[in-house]
Design a protein around this motif. Structure first.
Motif, PDB file in Angstrom:
ATOM      1  N   LYS A  21       9.108  -2.313  16.882  1.00  0.00           N
ATOM      2  CA  LYS A  21      10.467  -2.514  16.308  1.00  0.00           C
ATOM      3  C   LYS A  21      10.560  -1.264  15.318  1.00  0.00           C
ATOM      4  CE  LYS A  21      12.315  -6.411  17.795  1.00  0.00           C
ATOM      5  NZ  LYS A  21      13.441  -6.499  18.460  1.00  0.00           N
ATOM      6  N   GLY A  22       9.833  -0.311  15.469  1.00  0.00           N
ATOM      7  CA  GLY A  22      10.025   1.089  14.813  1.00  0.00           C
ATOM      8  C   GLY A  22       9.833   0.631  13.230  1.00  0.00           C
ATOM      9  N   ASP A  23       9.413  -0.327  12.510  1.00  0.00           N
ATOM     10  CA  ASP A  23       9.199  -0.537  11.149  1.00  0.00           C
ATOM     11  C   ASP A  23       7.763  -0.373  10.918  1.00  0.00           C
ATOM     12  OD1 ASP A  23       9.362  -0.834   8.721  1.00  0.00           O
ATOM     13  OD2 ASP A  23      10.612  -3.125   8.953  1.00  0.00           O
ATOM     14  N   SER A  24       7.213   0.773  11.060  1.00  0.00           N
ATOM     15  CA  SER A  24       5.749   0.974  10.648  1.00  0.00           C
ATOM     16  C   SER A  24       5.280   0.798   9.092  1.00  0.00           C
ATOM     17  CB  SER A  24       5.182   2.212  11.197  1.00  0.00           C
ATOM     18  OG  SER A  24       5.453   2.497  12.792  1.00  0.00           O
ATOM     19  N   ARG A  25       6.433   1.013   8.452  1.00  0.00           N
ATOM     20  CA  ARG A  25       6.087   0.913   6.763  1.00  0.00           C
ATOM     21  C   ARG A  25       5.876  -0.780   6.693  1.00  0.00           C
ATOM     22  NH1 ARG A  25      10.699   2.613   2.499  1.00  0.00           N
ATOM     23  NH2 ARG A  25       9.650   1.963   0.545  1.00  0.00           N
ATOM     24  N   MET A  26       6.782  -1.509   7.173  1.00  0.00           N
ATOM     25  CA  MET A  26       6.410  -2.997   7.130  1.00  0.00           C
ATOM     26  C   MET A  26       4.919  -3.327   7.749  1.00  0.00           C
ATOM     27  SD  MET A  26       7.675  -5.488   5.442  1.00  0.00           S
ATOM     28  CE  MET A  26       7.297  -7.160   5.316  1.00  0.00           C
ATOM     29  N   GLY A  27       4.616  -2.726   8.729  1.00  0.00           N
ATOM     30  CA  GLY A  27       3.419  -3.112   9.366  1.00  0.00           C
ATOM     31  C   GLY A  27       2.357  -2.590   8.349  1.00  0.00           C
ATOM     32  N   MET A  28       2.370  -1.572   7.458  1.00  0.00           N
ATOM     33  CA  MET A  28       1.431  -0.853   6.659  1.00  0.00           C
ATOM     34  C   MET A  28       1.553  -1.629   5.386  1.00  0.00           C
ATOM     35  SD  MET A  28      -0.750   1.387   6.444  1.00  0.00           S
ATOM     36  CE  MET A  28      -1.963   2.300   4.965  1.00  0.00           C
ATOM     37  N   LYS A  29       2.564  -2.268   5.066  1.00  0.00           N
ATOM     38  CA  LYS A  29       2.691  -3.353   3.871  1.00  0.00           C
ATOM     39  C   LYS A  29       1.647  -4.600   4.220  1.00  0.00           C
ATOM     40  CE  LYS A  29       5.629  -6.214   1.295  1.00  0.00           C
ATOM     41  NZ  LYS A  29       7.208  -6.648   1.104  1.00  0.00           N
ATOM     42  N   ILE A  30       1.952  -5.081   5.348  1.00  0.00           N
ATOM     43  CA  ILE A  30       1.089  -6.396   5.833  1.00  0.00           C
ATOM     44  C   ILE A  30      -0.407  -6.083   5.809  1.00  0.00           C
ATOM     45  CG2 ILE A  30       0.743  -7.869   7.790  1.00  0.00           C
ATOM     46  CD1 ILE A  30       3.666  -7.772   8.318  1.00  0.00           C
ATOM     47  N   LEU A  31      -0.649  -4.935   6.369  1.00  0.00           N
ATOM     48  CA  LEU A  31      -2.165  -4.292   6.396  1.00  0.00           C
ATOM     49  C   LEU A  31      -2.681  -4.429   4.866  1.00  0.00           C
ATOM     50  CD1 LEU A  31      -4.432  -3.308   8.166  1.00  0.00           C
ATOM     51  CD2 LEU A  31      -3.640  -0.900   7.447  1.00  0.00           C
ATOM     52  N   LYS A  32      -1.950  -3.866   4.083  1.00  0.00           N
ATOM     53  CA  LYS A  32      -2.554  -3.771   2.493  1.00  0.00           C
ATOM     54  C   LYS A  32      -2.589  -5.117   2.069  1.00  0.00           C
ATOM     55  CE  LYS A  32      -0.717   0.739   1.501  1.00  0.00           C
ATOM     56  NZ  LYS A  32       0.302   1.675   0.703  1.00  0.00           N
ATOM     57  N   GLU A  33      -1.381  -6.091   2.299  1.00  0.00           N
ATOM     58  CA  GLU A  33      -1.775  -7.613   1.923  1.00  0.00           C
ATOM     59  C   GLU A  33      -2.799  -8.067   2.459  1.00  0.00           C
ATOM     60  OE1 GLU A  33       1.864  -9.506   3.203  1.00  0.00           O
ATOM     61  OE2 GLU A  33       3.091  -8.261   1.644  1.00  0.00           O
ATOM     62  N   MET A  34      -3.370  -7.724   3.827  1.00  0.00           N
ATOM     63  CA  MET A  34      -4.236  -8.348   4.591  1.00  0.00           C
ATOM     64  C   MET A  34      -5.732  -7.877   3.968  1.00  0.00           C
ATOM     65  SD  MET A  34      -5.119  -7.636   8.646  1.00  0.00           S
ATOM     66  CE  MET A  34      -6.383  -8.158   9.530  1.00  0.00           C
ATOM     67  N   GLN A  35      -5.635  -6.647   3.755  1.00  0.00           N
ATOM     68  CA  GLN A  35      -6.884  -6.325   2.781  1.00  0.00           C
ATOM     69  C   GLN A  35      -6.995  -6.954   1.581  1.00  0.00           C
ATOM     70  OE1 GLN A  35      -5.937  -2.213   3.317  1.00  0.00           O
ATOM     71  NE2 GLN A  35      -7.687  -1.788   4.693  1.00  0.00           N
ATOM     72  N   ARG A  36      -6.025  -7.179   0.722  1.00  0.00           N
ATOM     73  CA  ARG A  36      -5.966  -7.570  -0.561  1.00  0.00           C
ATOM     74  C   ARG A  36      -6.205  -9.054  -0.652  1.00  0.00           C
ATOM     75  NH1 ARG A  36      -1.032  -6.683  -1.874  1.00  0.00           N
ATOM     76  NH2 ARG A  36      -0.277  -8.797  -1.430  1.00  0.00           N
ATOM     77  N   ASP A  37      -6.110  -9.989   0.495  1.00  0.00           N
ATOM     78  CA  ASP A  37      -6.346 -11.168   0.515  1.00  0.00           C
ATOM     79  C   ASP A  37      -7.809 -11.501   1.164  1.00  0.00           C
ATOM     80  OD1 ASP A  37      -4.086 -11.874  -0.052  1.00  0.00           O
ATOM     81  OD2 ASP A  37      -3.239 -12.422   1.966  1.00  0.00           O
ATOM     82  N   GLY A  38      -8.818 -10.206   1.211  1.00  0.00           N
ATOM     83  CA  GLY A  38     -10.005 -10.291   1.738  1.00  0.00           C
ATOM     84  C   GLY A  38     -10.482 -10.171   2.971  1.00  0.00           C
ATOM     85  N   HIS A  39      -9.393 -10.030   3.768  1.00  0.00           N
ATOM     86  CA  HIS A  39      -9.683  -9.594   5.445  1.00  0.00           C
ATOM     87  C   HIS A  39     -10.090  -8.203   5.559  1.00  0.00           C
ATOM     88  CE1 HIS A  39      -8.009 -13.304   6.956  1.00  0.00           C
ATOM     89  NE2 HIS A  39      -7.060 -13.257   6.149  1.00  0.00           N
ATOM     90  N   LYS A  40     -11.279  -8.123   6.457  1.00  0.00           N
ATOM     91  CA  LYS A  40     -11.555  -6.725   6.842  1.00  0.00           C
ATOM     92  C   LYS A  40     -10.880  -6.257   8.347  1.00  0.00           C
ATOM     93  CE  LYS A  40     -15.586  -6.996   4.171  1.00  0.00           C
ATOM     94  NZ  LYS A  40     -17.218  -6.710   4.150  1.00  0.00           N
TER      95      LYS A  40
END
Length: 714
Positions: free
Chosen positions: A520-539
């Protein structure tokens, strides 16, 4: 502070927690009912502190302080009446554990065992800490109760003692029981029960190493083999321990004289098969003959089912043949296991053949047999065949259960036939069956696959209205459908609800949402979810990084793509061909520089496929990728000197010809000639350049484009 284990045991102490019926058969097998006279321990075990006057006074005080009503000694202990006579309260400060032991052993006034046990309970209470009872005191009382056939009370007493002593106490408690063991002059010892009760107590509290040690100590001291306790401990190990540990203990008790049984072997085989260790189960199966046992139909079926679960259908069929050779007739369970295995491996013709053989033998298929066939046909898209089996099931008088309906509904949903799936749900409800979590999850997934998000959400609401909580499968199916339909904001909100419900999304679920935002062109939101994913212990894996990198490159954010590549490499995620192609395509379209040397040297270092070649050709045709092309050459041939004068010159020479080479269609097949071909060619060129290095020492400085090359060497 006492542990919960101790509190539970204390509450049952003296309350006859074990019923008379549980012990009646054991008693009749192991005891001849002699007189209930209790013989004290042998003189060697007794201390030398007998105090007849104190014991007599104490006995009288107990008589007056504890009035005992009539009760069945094997069922329950009567509630004592604590009158707390002056004489008893006066004696308490002067009592020692040895006085209590002497009172139990000698019992000068022939007090009933109820009175003695009530007195022991009274002393065990926290209200009289002046008398500290030792484990030896409790063990002496346990022997006394056992000699009076009060086995439930003896067991409760030992449960209390084990709860207080806890882990690693088997040796000390066992030797306390040995020291306090009575010896009757007119009958053999009847104290075997207490040693067996000790094993049972450790087993019930989950202290299995202590239970096993107690068994070994009993064997070491030549006590009778505690059959009941061994069976109890083996059953517990089969439920909680590894099958290897249970099998080892089983062999140990067999070697000690425990009677072998097909039942025990079958249980062990089932346990091994359940965890996929069919070879261990086979060893047990083959070893039954050593103990004079013949495998039964259950033995064969257990092993056949294990091989079917493991996907070794040929061995399962071989066992069926062995079964028939030994005169053991295959039954419904044999055929059902084989049919289920065939269906899981999509060998539907073999499954149908076994089904027909079953019918020819006049064996009536069970609902499990029919459901296995229906499931096999549904998963392979053979819905008409599944419906035919379903009709046969109805004609056989077998009512389909919830599992059967869920199987059919799943088959119709996978085939995209939501109308028939809904019809089956209605039929199921008419039959008195309520849709469960699997039913709703299947419908949600089916609707999402067909793009009917509205119906999927409707089924979700019905599911919640029925009090059924969403699980991981339901949330993931809904998120997948929303992402597929481009409703990424709703998908992200559903992801938040999933986290709020305490259900952890997996990497695939996060990746779907990240990819949806990027598309959808919102890579910024995609990056935010990636960081949340890492913060929650996912690799995150390479697939997740590729989804986000694709978003950056399509939007021309090559700098962000480069930083993401650095981050990816720093955490040890290895780029794959898709990563490579995404970056090349981004470079071709947007022309911003990326340090591709990191990607190339850390991974393939070669052009992997036609897509990579196409991007590379386009890039060179715009004269924007000479440095990238040089890096490709250097990375592809690690034998070449690392940017030495000949090596650098070779790379730049090939790079300068790139616009010409990229315009020729015949270069395409040459890309795929393989590393050996190009390595040989470059090795020859390298040798020639090394030999004539002095011819090129006039060259200095970088050469970025074909024009630069012509200017420097023209």
């Amino acid at each position: 502070m006492s542990s919960p284990m101790a509190s539970r045991a204390s509450a049952s102490l003296g309350a006859g927690a074990l019923s008379h019926n549980n012990f009646k058969s054991w008693c009749s097998t192991n005891f001849v009912f002699y007189t209930t006279w209790y013989g004290p321990p042998s003189p060697a075990h007794q201390h030398q502190e007998e105090d007849p006057a104190t014991l007599s006074a104490l006995s009288e005080a107990i008589k007056t302080s504890f009035s005992v009503a009539e009760a069945d000694p094997l069922l329950a202990l009567p509630s004592p009446s604590y009158s707390h006579s002056h004489s008893l309260l006066k004696l308490l400060p002067s009592l020692t554990p040895h006085h209590i032991i002497d009172l139990i052993n000698l019992n000068p006034h022939n007090l009933p065992p109820f009175s003695l046990l009530s007195f022991l309970n009274y002393l065990s209470s926290s209200s009289h800490p002046t008398v500290r009872l030792s484990p030896l005191t409790y063990c002496t009382m346990a022997h006394s109760l056992s000699s009076h056939l009060m086995f439930p009370h003896a067991q409760s007493l030992l449960n209390f003692l084990v709860s207080r002593k806890g882990n690693n106490s088997a040796s000390s408690l066992f030797h306390s029981l040995l020291r306090s063991r009575p010896r009757s002059p007119s009958s053999p010892p009847r104290s075997a029960f207490v040693f067996e009760a000790l094993i049972v107590a450790y087993t019930d509290f989950g202290l299995l190493p202590d239970a096993i040690q107690s068994f070994r100590l009993s064997k070491k001291h030549n006590l009778p083999i505690p059959f009941r306790a061994c069976r109890h401990l083996l059953d517990r190990m089969l439920k909680t321990s590894s099958p290897e540990a249970a099998s080892e203990f089983h062999k140990e008790i067999l070697d000690s004289g425990y009677p072998p049984s097909v039942y025990s072997f079958n249980l062990l085989m089932h346990r091994f098969c359940k965890v996929g260790k069919t070879k261990n189960a086979q060893i047990l199966f083959d070893g039954m003959a050593e103990w004079g046992l013949a495998p039964t139909a259950v033995s064969f079926n257990t092993l056949i089912s294990g091989y079917c679960r493991a996907g070794d259908l040929e061995e399962a069929l071989r066992l069926k043949g062995v079964m028939e050779e030994r005169g053991v007739c295959p039954d419904v369970f044999t055929f059902t296991g084989l049919i289920s295995g065939m269906c899981k491996e999509s060998r539907l013709d073999d499954a149908n053949q076994l089904f027909q053989e079953m019918r020819d033998r006049d064996l009536a298929p069970s609902d499990v047999t029919f459901t296995a066939l229906i499931d096999g046909h549904c998963k392979n898209g053979r819905i008409p065949f599944a419906l035919d089996i379903y009709q046969q099931m109805l004609r056989a008088g077998l009512g389909p259960d919830l599992v059967t309906y869920n199987t059919l509904i799943n088959g119709h949903c996978r085939a995209g036939d939501l109308k028939s799936a809904r019809k089956l749900v209605g039929e199921m409800i008419v039959m008195g069956l309520k849709p469960d979590k699997i039913t709703y999850t299947t419908l949600i997934d089916g609707c999402c696959r067909e793009g009917d998000i509205e119906s999927a959400l409707k089924y979700g609401q019905q599911m919640v209205g029925e009090g059924i909580e969403f699980d991981h499968v339901a949330f993931t199916a809904l998120i997948s459908g929303l992402c597929r339909e481009g409703q990424i904001v709703d998908a992200e909100r559903t992801l938040r609800e999933m986290l709020k419900a305490g259900i952890e999304p997996d990497n695939a679920t996060y990746t779907m949402v990240i990819d949806g935002f990027c598309k959808k062109g919102d890579s910024r939101m995609g990056m935010k979810i990636l960081k949340e994913m890492q913060r929650d212990g996912h690799k995150p894996g390479v697939v997740t990084y590729n989804a986000l990198m694709n978003g950056f490159c399509k939007q021309g954010q090559m700098k962000n793509a480069g930083m993401l590549l650095d981050a990816m490499l720093n955490v040890g995620v290895v780029p794959d061909d898709i990563t490579y192609n995404i970056l090349l395509e981004g470079q071709r379209k947007h022309g911003n520089s990326i340090n591709f040397d990191k990607l190339i040297r850390n991974e393939k270092g070669v052009v992997q496929d036609y897509a990579s070649y196409t991007a590379l050709r386009g890039l060179h045709s715009k004269h924007l990728g000479l440095s990238l092309f040089c890096s490709l050459v250097a990375g592809a041939f690690p034998g070449m000197p690392n940017w030495s004068a000949p090596g650098m010159l070779l790379a730049r020479l090939i790079g300068s010809l790139a616009p010409f080479l990229a315009s020729l269609d015949w270069l395409v097949p040459l890309v795929f000639l393989g590393l050996d071909y190009w390595s040989n060619l470059v090795a020859r060129l390298r040798d020639w350049f090394t030999e004539h290095e002095d011819l090129f020492l006039v060259y200095r400085g970088p050469c970025v484009t074909a024009e630069d090359f012509d200017r420097n060497f023209g």
